[in-house]
Design a protein around this motif. Structure first.
Motif, mmCIF file in Angstrom:
data_model
loop_
_atom_site.group_PDB
_atom_site.id
_atom_site.type_symbol
_atom_site.label_atom_id
_atom_site.label_comp_id
_atom_site.label_asym_id
_atom_site.label_seq_id
_atom_site.Cartn_x
_atom_site.Cartn_y
_atom_site.Cartn_z
ATOM 1 N N CYS A 26 0.836 -1.200 0.000
ATOM 2 C CA CYS A 26 0.000 0.000 0.000
ATOM 3 C C CYS A 26 0.868 1.246 0.000
ATOM 4 C CB CYS A 26 -0.880 0.047 1.252
ATOM 5 S SG CYS A 26 -2.147 -1.229 1.308
ATOM 6 N N VAL A 27 0.335 2.289 -0.597
ATOM 7 C CA VAL A 27 0.881 3.619 -0.395
ATOM 8 C C VAL A 27 0.049 4.167 0.759
ATOM 9 C CG1 VAL A 27 1.354 5.867 -1.391
ATOM 10 C CG2 VAL A 27 1.547 3.820 -2.809
ATOM 11 N N LEU A 28 0.645 4.112 1.947
ATOM 12 C CA LEU A 28 -0.042 4.448 3.192
ATOM 13 C C LEU A 28 0.030 5.954 3.417
ATOM 14 C CD1 LEU A 28 -1.416 3.115 5.675
ATOM 15 C CD2 LEU A 28 0.854 3.103 6.757
ATOM 16 N N TRP A 29 -1.127 6.571 3.696
ATOM 17 C CA TRP A 29 -1.163 8.020 3.849
ATOM 18 C C TRP A 29 -2.023 8.405 5.061
ATOM 19 C CZ3 TRP A 29 -5.758 10.779 3.554
ATOM 20 C CH2 TRP A 29 -6.856 10.076 3.045
ATOM 21 N N ARG A 30 -1.810 9.620 5.510
ATOM 22 C CA ARG A 30 -2.611 10.196 6.591
ATOM 23 C C ARG A 30 -2.620 11.713 6.432
ATOM 24 N NH1 ARG A 30 1.512 9.719 11.829
ATOM 25 N NH2 ARG A 30 2.885 11.421 11.167
ATOM 26 N N ARG A 31 -3.513 12.347 7.127
ATOM 27 C CA ARG A 31 -3.503 13.804 7.234
ATOM 28 C C ARG A 31 -2.474 14.164 8.290
ATOM 29 N NH1 ARG A 31 -5.376 16.157 2.879
ATOM 30 N NH2 ARG A 31 -7.214 15.093 2.161
ATOM 31 N N SER A 32 -1.648 15.150 8.014
ATOM 32 C CA SER A 32 -0.612 15.573 8.952
ATOM 33 C C SER A 32 -1.250 16.057 10.259
ATOM 34 C CB SER A 32 0.219 16.703 8.344
ATOM 35 O OG SER A 32 1.062 17.266 9.330
ATOM 36 N N PRO A 33 -0.689 15.652 11.377
ATOM 37 C CA PRO A 33 -1.210 16.146 12.657
ATOM 38 C C PRO A 33 -0.854 17.614 12.892
ATOM 39 C CG PRO A 33 0.661 14.684 13.016
ATOM 40 C CD PRO A 33 0.347 14.648 11.544
ATOM 41 N N PHE A 34 -0.015 18.181 12.037
ATOM 42 C CA PHE A 34 0.456 19.553 12.241
ATOM 43 C C PHE A 34 -0.265 20.579 11.384
ATOM 44 C CE2 PHE A 34 4.037 16.607 12.839
ATOM 45 C CZ PHE A 34 4.147 16.722 14.217
ATOM 46 N N ASP A 35 -0.494 20.241 10.095
ATOM 47 C CA ASP A 35 -1.052 21.267 9.207
ATOM 48 C C ASP A 35 -2.158 20.764 8.294
ATOM 49 O OD1 ASP A 35 0.246 19.726 7.337
ATOM 50 O OD2 ASP A 35 1.738 21.234 6.815
ATOM 51 N N GLU A 36 -2.667 19.568 8.529
ATOM 52 C CA GLU A 36 -3.719 18.969 7.713
ATOM 53 C C GLU A 36 -3.278 18.633 6.292
ATOM 54 O OE1 GLU A 36 -6.769 17.791 8.831
ATOM 55 O OE2 GLU A 36 -5.802 18.282 10.723
ATOM 56 N N GLY A 37 -1.985 18.792 5.985
ATOM 57 C CA GLY A 37 -1.463 18.347 4.697
ATOM 58 C C GLY A 37 -1.405 16.826 4.671
ATOM 59 N N LEU A 38 -1.060 16.290 3.530
ATOM 60 C CA LEU A 38 -0.961 14.850 3.354
ATOM 61 C C LEU A 38 0.446 14.376 3.705
ATOM 62 C CD1 LEU A 38 -2.699 12.487 2.027
ATOM 63 C CD2 LEU A 38 -1.241 12.867 0.045
ATOM 64 N N GLU A 39 0.548 13.233 4.383
ATOM 65 C CA GLU A 39 1.832 12.589 4.660
ATOM 66 C C GLU A 39 1.771 11.150 4.170
ATOM 67 O OE1 GLU A 39 3.421 14.881 8.636
ATOM 68 O OE2 GLU A 39 2.313 13.013 8.912
ATOM 69 N N ILE A 40 2.893 10.676 3.637
ATOM 70 C CA ILE A 40 3.014 9.312 3.132
ATOM 71 C C ILE A 40 4.039 8.577 3.984
ATOM 72 C CG2 ILE A 40 3.741 7.915 1.148
ATOM 73 C CD1 ILE A 40 2.715 10.212 -0.632
ATOM 74 N N CYS A 41 3.705 7.343 4.335
ATOM 75 C CA CYS A 41 4.588 6.524 5.172
ATOM 76 C C CYS A 41 5.554 5.730 4.297
ATOM 77 C CB CYS A 41 3.762 5.557 6.012
ATOM 78 S SG CYS A 41 4.758 4.550 7.128
ATOM 79 N N LEU A 42 6.836 5.873 4.594
ATOM 80 C CA LEU A 42 7.866 5.057 3.946
ATOM 81 C C LEU A 42 8.531 4.193 5.005
ATOM 82 C CD1 LEU A 42 9.598 7.646 1.589
ATOM 83 C CD2 LEU A 42 7.625 6.187 1.129
#
Length: 152
Positions: A26-42
């Motif tokens: 999976c390309v695992l993603w979440r909303r950033s806890p800091f600025d609501e931007g997108l973050e991807i887990c590597l």
């Protein structure tokens, strides 16, 4: 000729596929806890000293999506909610063809614990994730995720 599950004789393409290493991730993603931007887990794999998306070989008889979700949990400690199917990545691994099926997946609860296969994870904005990925073939999956989430 179309091959159905009950066909006795596999097509040549199906025969070649039996030699292919099957994996999923999976390309695992979440909303950033800091600025609501997108973050991807590597994930960092010390055996290869590389950064990649969470993925791994399928167990015998395991469906690709089930394997992708299992690998995310094993490698990142997070449960996830699968979304859009992303492009399949094909390449040679130790001289054998390898096929990795991918899905976009939103991260759920979980806590990472380093293990033998993965010693670190990073949550990065898309541009930083694209740059950190070791294999160029993995970079297109970041763009595919952004397209799937209508953020491109």
């Amino acid at each position: 000729m179309t091959v159905h599950e009950d066909d006795t004789f596999p097509e040549p393409e199906q025969q070649r596929d039996q030699d292919t290493i099957r994996a999923a991730g999976c390309v695992l993603w979440r909303r950033s806890p800091f600025d609501e931007g997108l973050e991807i887990c590597l994930v960092h794999r010390p055996k290869y000293d590389d950064w990649s998306h969470p993925k791994g070989k399928l167990k015998r008889g395991e469906a690709p999506m089930a394997g992708a979700l299992r690998e995310v949990r094993e490698e990142t400690g997070h449960d996830c909610t699968p979304g859009t199917r992303l492009p399949t990545v094909r390449y040679l691994a130790s001289g054998r063809p390898k096929r990795v099926d991918y899905w976009a997946a939103e991260a759920g609860p979980g806590t990472f614990s380093a293990n033998r296969e993965v010693d670190r994870i990073l949550w990065l904005p898309p541009a930083a994730a694209r740059n950190r990925l070791t294999q160029p073939r993995d970079r297109g999956l970041v763009d595919a995720l952004l397209d799937a989430l209508h953020l491109a």
